[in-house]
Design an enzyme around this catalytic site. Structure first.
Site, PDB file in Angstrom:
ATOM      1  N   GLU A   7      27.072  27.156  45.414  1.00 37.58           N
ATOM      2  CA  GLU A   7      26.691  28.133  44.843  1.00 37.58           C
ATOM      3  C   GLU A   7      25.153  28.541  45.237  1.00 37.58           C
ATOM      4  O   GLU A   7      24.984  29.671  45.399  1.00 37.58           O
ATOM      5  CB  GLU A   7      26.771  27.951  43.382  1.00 37.58           C
ATOM      6  CG  GLU A   7      27.932  27.977  42.506  1.00 37.58           C
ATOM      7  CD  GLU A   7      28.789  29.437  42.832  1.00 37.58           C
ATOM      8  OE1 GLU A   7      28.200  30.255  42.507  1.00 37.58           O
ATOM      9  OE2 GLU A   7      29.970  29.146  43.134  1.00 37.58           O
TER      10      GLU A   7
ATOM     11  N   CYS B  55      36.929  44.949  46.730  1.00 34.22           N
ATOM     12  CA  CYS B  55      35.916  45.813  45.908  1.00 34.22           C
ATOM     13  C   CYS B  55      34.494  45.930  46.436  1.00 34.22           C
ATOM     14  O   CYS B  55      33.639  45.725  45.979  1.00 34.22           O
ATOM     15  CB  CYS B  55      35.707  45.503  44.682  1.00 34.22           C
ATOM     16  SG  CYS B  55      35.200  46.934  43.582  1.00 34.22           S
TER      17      CYS B  55
ATOM     18  N   CYS C  77      41.000  50.295  47.058  1.00 36.94           N
ATOM     19  CA  CYS C  77      41.833  50.225  45.772  1.00 36.94           C
ATOM     20  C   CYS C  77      43.159  50.422  45.596  1.00 36.94           C
ATOM     21  O   CYS C  77      43.976  49.615  44.751  1.00 36.94           O
ATOM     22  CB  CYS C  77      41.444  51.370  45.062  1.00 36.94           C
ATOM     23  SG  CYS C  77      39.492  51.743  44.954  1.00 36.94           S
TER      24      CYS C  77
ATOM     25  N   CYS D 254      44.138  46.804  45.284  1.00 36.59           N
ATOM     26  CA  CYS D 254      43.488  46.194  43.990  1.00 36.59           C
ATOM     27  C   CYS D 254      44.379  45.677  42.981  1.00 36.59           C
ATOM     28  O   CYS D 254      45.348  46.407  42.384  1.00 36.59           O
ATOM     29  CB  CYS D 254      42.457  46.745  43.683  1.00 36.59           C
ATOM     30  SG  CYS D 254      41.338  45.880  42.522  1.00 36.59           S
TER      31      CYS D 254
ATOM     32  N   CYS E 152      41.374  50.330  36.358  1.00 39.18           N
ATOM     33  CA  CYS E 152      40.108  50.619  36.675  1.00 39.18           C
ATOM     34  C   CYS E 152      39.677  52.026  36.728  1.00 39.18           C
ATOM     35  O   CYS E 152      40.234  53.115  37.098  1.00 39.18           O
ATOM     36  CB  CYS E 152      39.975  50.371  38.183  1.00 39.18           C
ATOM     37  SG  CYS E 152      38.181  50.821  38.837  1.00 39.18           S
TER      38      CYS E 152
HETATM   39 FE1  SF4 Z   1      37.058  48.056  42.935  1.00 37.48          FE
HETATM   40 FE2  SF4 Z   1      38.441  49.469  40.882  1.00 37.48          FE
HETATM   41 FE3  SF4 Z   1      38.868  49.604  43.731  1.00 37.48          FE
HETATM   42 FE4  SF4 Z   1      39.678  47.769  42.165  1.00 37.48          FE
HETATM   43  S1  SF4 Z   1      40.367  49.683  41.705  1.00 37.48           S
HETATM   44  S2  SF4 Z   1      38.846  47.948  44.354  1.00 37.48           S
HETATM   45  S3  SF4 Z   1      37.887  47.291  41.148  1.00 37.48           S
HETATM   46  S4  SF4 Z   1      37.129  50.266  42.569  1.00 37.48           S
END
Ligand code: SF4
Length: 352
Positions: A50, A207, A214, A217, A223
């Protein structure tokens, strides 16, 4: 007096049933699993990774992590080592305050906790160099504690998820986001390692700061920023770091293949590292040289080095001395011994 309700509380509550399970399932299927620090629950190894991963890419950290553990297999061995050796092994990773804190932290674990890292995020955060987010990551990975992380990548993910308008330059707004991050944690401690890693992986991959992916995602339909096409506007952070510029002259003295180096003080820029003597201006450098040589030093191309708070312009001047001189606090170091000294990156590059 009743506390003012946060308008985001209702949105966060609505996200709770889906957010963590979705992220955990995605991490288990698509996230990173093969990194060496993911194969262990030893807090020493997780902590080391970390700290190394702060401000440094995974690919760079891999080699350093391996070498560190070969030399210091336990935190006690790290604590007992000399700081100069730790700094020398850190060479090339930059941000040397991390290495000094690493050493201090290992000593605190040895002296205050009998060599065993404490097991809660709250206690871990009391150790040198371990901030709240790092403490939470260690406690979550090693002990399954339900503790929220909030590093730069996670601020971006959560800032977008919630379309969080608060300015994270303000500590009150940052605290507000911490509170929401805590509300979003999975119910079961057993899910914490995958959840914490999932947040990190999402922030480091899909992200991204620019052009997030997105469509791939796992939380795209949850989101808010994705829904409104405003992802790149989050997180909001207005305060810009003020950068200043400094200029110094660097004296590179050589005598029969040895270079004169001086150790920087324990505090301040390049603390504890070995460098060439630094001067405020060229006149000061020349007057220092006067008793040593009548020859003028050779001017070398200037070096521009960016540090966190300022840009540093360094003007190296090189001179080979006919006679060795005792220049006070410092050492004549043979070229072959240089790897044993912790040198700042631009000096390492200059000396080749
Ligand atoms: Fe980021 Fe939202 Fe796009 Fe997912 S949907 S990559 S959390 S901006």
């Amino acid at each position: 007096m009743s506390a003012i309700a946060d308008p985001l509380d209702a949105s966060v509550a609505a996200l709770v049933p889906d957010f963590a399970p979705r992220l955990v399932a995605w991490q288990r299927q698509h996230g990173r699993h093969a990194l060496p620090w993911q194969q262990t629950r030893d807090p020493y190894r997780v902590w080391l990774s970390e700290i190394m991963l702060q401000q440094t890419q995974v690919t760079t950290v891999l080699g350093y992590y391996q070498r560190f553990l070969e030399r210091f297999p336990t935190s006690r061995q790290l604590a007992d080592a000399h700081l100069d050796e730790v700094l020398a092994m850190w060479q090339g990773l930059g941000y040397y305050s991390r290495a000094r804190n690493l050493h201090r932290c290992a000593q605190a674990v040895r002296d205050l906790h009998d060599g065993d890292f404490p097991r809660t995020a709250m206690q871990l955060a009391e150790l040198p160099g371990i901030g709240r987010s790092t403490a939470a990551a260690i406690a979550s990975f090693c002990f399954g504690e339900r503790a929220a992380i909030l590093d730069g990548n996670v601020k971006r993910v959560l800032g977008r998820l919630l379309a969080f308008e608060g300015d994270l330059a303000s500590s009150a707004q940052e605290k507000r986001l911490w509170r929401h991050a805590e509300a979003l944690l999975p119910a079961a401690g057993a899910d914490m390692p995958a959840y914490t890693q999932g947040l990190m992986d999402l922030g480091a991959s899909l992200c991204s700061t620019r052009a997030p992916q997105c469509l791939l995602c796992p939380i795209q339909d949850l989101c808010q920023a994705q829904r409104h096409g405003t992802a790149e506007q989050f997180p909001v952070r207005t305060r810009k770091l003020k950068r200043s510029r400094r200029e110094h002259w660097w004296l590179w003295l050589e005598h029969e293949g040895r270079i004169w180096l001086e150790q920087r003080p324990a505090r301040g820029v390049w603390a504890g590292l070995w460098t060439l003597p630094l001067f405020e201006d060229e006149a000061q450098l020349l007057s220092h040289l006067q008793p040593l040589s009548t020859l003028p030093p050779e001017p070398l191309p200037r070096i521009e080095h960016a540090l966190t708070h300022f840009d540093w312009v360094l003007h190296p001047r090189r001179l080979a001395l006919q006679q060795p001189a005792d220049l006070g606090a410092g050492a004549w170091v043979a070229r072959e011994d240089l790897p044993r000294y912790a040198l700042p990156a631009p000096l390492k590059k200059l000396l080749g």
